[in-house]
Design a protein around this motif. Structure first.
Motif, PDB file in Angstrom:
ATOM      1  N   PRO A  86       0.482   7.648 -33.270  1.00  0.00           N
ATOM      2  CA  PRO A  86       0.718   8.818 -34.141  1.00  0.00           C
ATOM      3  C   PRO A  86      -0.429   9.113 -35.107  1.00  0.00           C
TER       4      PRO A  86
ATOM      5  N   GLY B 107      -6.641  20.487 -28.545  1.00  0.00           N
ATOM      6  CA  GLY B 107      -5.877  19.273 -28.819  1.00  0.00           C
ATOM      7  C   GLY B 107      -6.637  18.009 -28.442  1.00  0.00           C
TER       8      GLY B 107
ATOM      9  N   HIS C   3       5.025  16.157 -30.254  1.00  0.00           N
ATOM     10  CA  HIS C   3       4.191  16.766 -31.289  1.00  0.00           C
ATOM     11  C   HIS C   3       5.049  17.810 -31.991  1.00  0.00           C
ATOM     12  N   ARG C   4       5.028  17.786 -33.338  1.00  0.00           N
ATOM     13  CA  ARG C   4       5.775  18.779 -34.114  1.00  0.00           C
ATOM     14  C   ARG C   4       4.856  19.407 -35.156  1.00  0.00           C
TER      15      ARG C   4
ATOM     16  N   SER D  98      -7.911  15.296 -31.101  1.00  0.00           N
ATOM     17  CA  SER D  98      -7.443  13.917 -30.928  1.00  0.00           C
ATOM     18  C   SER D  98      -8.609  12.935 -30.878  1.00  0.00           C
TER      19      SER D  98
ATOM     20  N   TYR E 165       6.352  11.034 -26.066  1.00  0.00           N
ATOM     21  CA  TYR E 165       6.059  11.364 -27.457  1.00  0.00           C
ATOM     22  C   TYR E 165       6.288  12.849 -27.682  1.00  0.00           C
TER      23      TYR E 165
ATOM     24  N   GLY F  53      -2.954  14.087 -30.715  1.00  0.00           N
ATOM     25  CA  GLY F  53      -2.486  15.446 -30.963  1.00  0.00           C
ATOM     26  C   GLY F  53      -3.327  16.170 -31.991  1.00  0.00           C
TER      27      GLY F  53
ATOM     28  N   MET G 180      -0.380  18.928 -36.432  1.00  0.00           N
ATOM     29  CA  MET G 180       0.950  18.507 -35.981  1.00  0.00           C
ATOM     30  C   MET G 180       1.141  17.019 -36.248  1.00  0.00           C
ATOM     31  N   THR G 181       2.398  16.598 -36.301  1.00  0.00           N
ATOM     32  CA  THR G 181       2.710  15.172 -36.377  1.00  0.00           C
ATOM     33  C   THR G 181       3.119  14.712 -34.981  1.00  0.00           C
ATOM     34  N   THR G 182       2.974  13.427 -34.753  1.00  0.00           N
ATOM     35  CA  THR G 182       3.349  12.853 -33.460  1.00  0.00           C
ATOM     36  C   THR G 182       4.380  11.760 -33.675  1.00  0.00           C
TER      37      THR G 182
ATOM     38  N   GLU H 124       7.733  22.436 -31.301  1.00  0.00           N
ATOM     39  CA  GLU H 124       7.834  21.070 -30.803  1.00  0.00           C
ATOM     40  C   GLU H 124       7.349  21.026 -29.355  1.00  0.00           C
TER      41      GLU H 124
END
Length: 154
Positions: free
Chosen positions: A39, A140, A66-67, A144, A64, A43, A47-49, A72
Motif C-alpha cells: 500500500p 499509474g 485502489h480508492r 507507482s 487489492y 497505485g 489513491m489509497t491501496t 474504486e
C-alpha cells in the motif's frame, strides 16, 4: 531519478516496462512481495491501496483495491512462479474488465547496488492490450515506480 520505460509495439499483445532502482534486488523483490509494503507504493499517489489478500507463492492469490476521487478499482491474480530476488510470474485482472486476463513476468536483474526490473505483460489480443494502454495505466505505473523508488532505502 530513474526513468520508467513503457513499450507497447504496434500490432503486438505485449507491454514491456523497465525500471532501474538504486537498491539491491533483494530489497526490490521484498517491496513487491511484502503485503505491508504494497500500500505504500502501489497505485497512483492520488489513491489509497488496500491489500485484500497477498500470498506470494506458486498458486497463491493476490487482490487489492485502489480508492480515491475517481472511485474504486479492484485487481486480482494468481502467482504461478516465484523465485526469490529473481522472478515472479503472475496473472493480472482488473475487475472492470473481467473477461481480460494478462500474464506478467517480472524479472529482477542484479546490477550490484542497483536492480533492473523488467515486466513483460502478455494480453489475449492486441485490442485488449490497446484498451489497457488507453485506460491510463501508464500514469499509474509511472507513479507507482516513482513511489517505489522513494520507499527503497538508499
Amino acid at each position: 531519478m530513474n526513468e520508467t520505460t513503457i513499450t507497447a509495439r504496434p500490432g503486438t499483445p505485449f507491454i514491456d516496462t523497465v525500471r532501474e532502482f538504486d537498491a539491491p534486488a533483494g530489497l526490490v523483490f521484498r517491496a513487491l512481495t511484502d503485503p505491508e509494503l504494497i500500500p505504500r507504493w502501489l497505485g497512483p499517489s492520488t489513491m489509497t491501496t488496500e491489500v485484500v489478500e497477498y500470498e506470494v507463492r506458486p498458486g497463491g492469490r493476490y487482490a487489492y483495491v485502489h480508492r480515491g476521487g475517481e472511485g474504486e478499482h479492484r485487481f486480482h491474480g494468481v502467482f504461478h512462479a516465484v523465485v526469490a530476488d529473481e522472478r515472479i510470474v503472475q496473472t493480472f485482472q482488473y475487475d472492470g474488465s473481467p473477461d481480460e486476463v494478462s500474464l506478467e513476468t517480472l524479472t529482477f536483474e542484479n546490477l550490484g547496488d542497483r536492480t533492473r526490473m523488467r515486466i513483460h505483460a502478455v494480453y489475449g489480443s492486441v485490442e485488449a492490450r490497446d484498451a489497457m494502454i488507453e485506460s491510463g495505466m501508464e500514469h499509474g505505473v509511472r507513479d507507482s515506480m516513482a513511489r517505489l523508488e522513494r520507499l527503497l532505502p538508499r
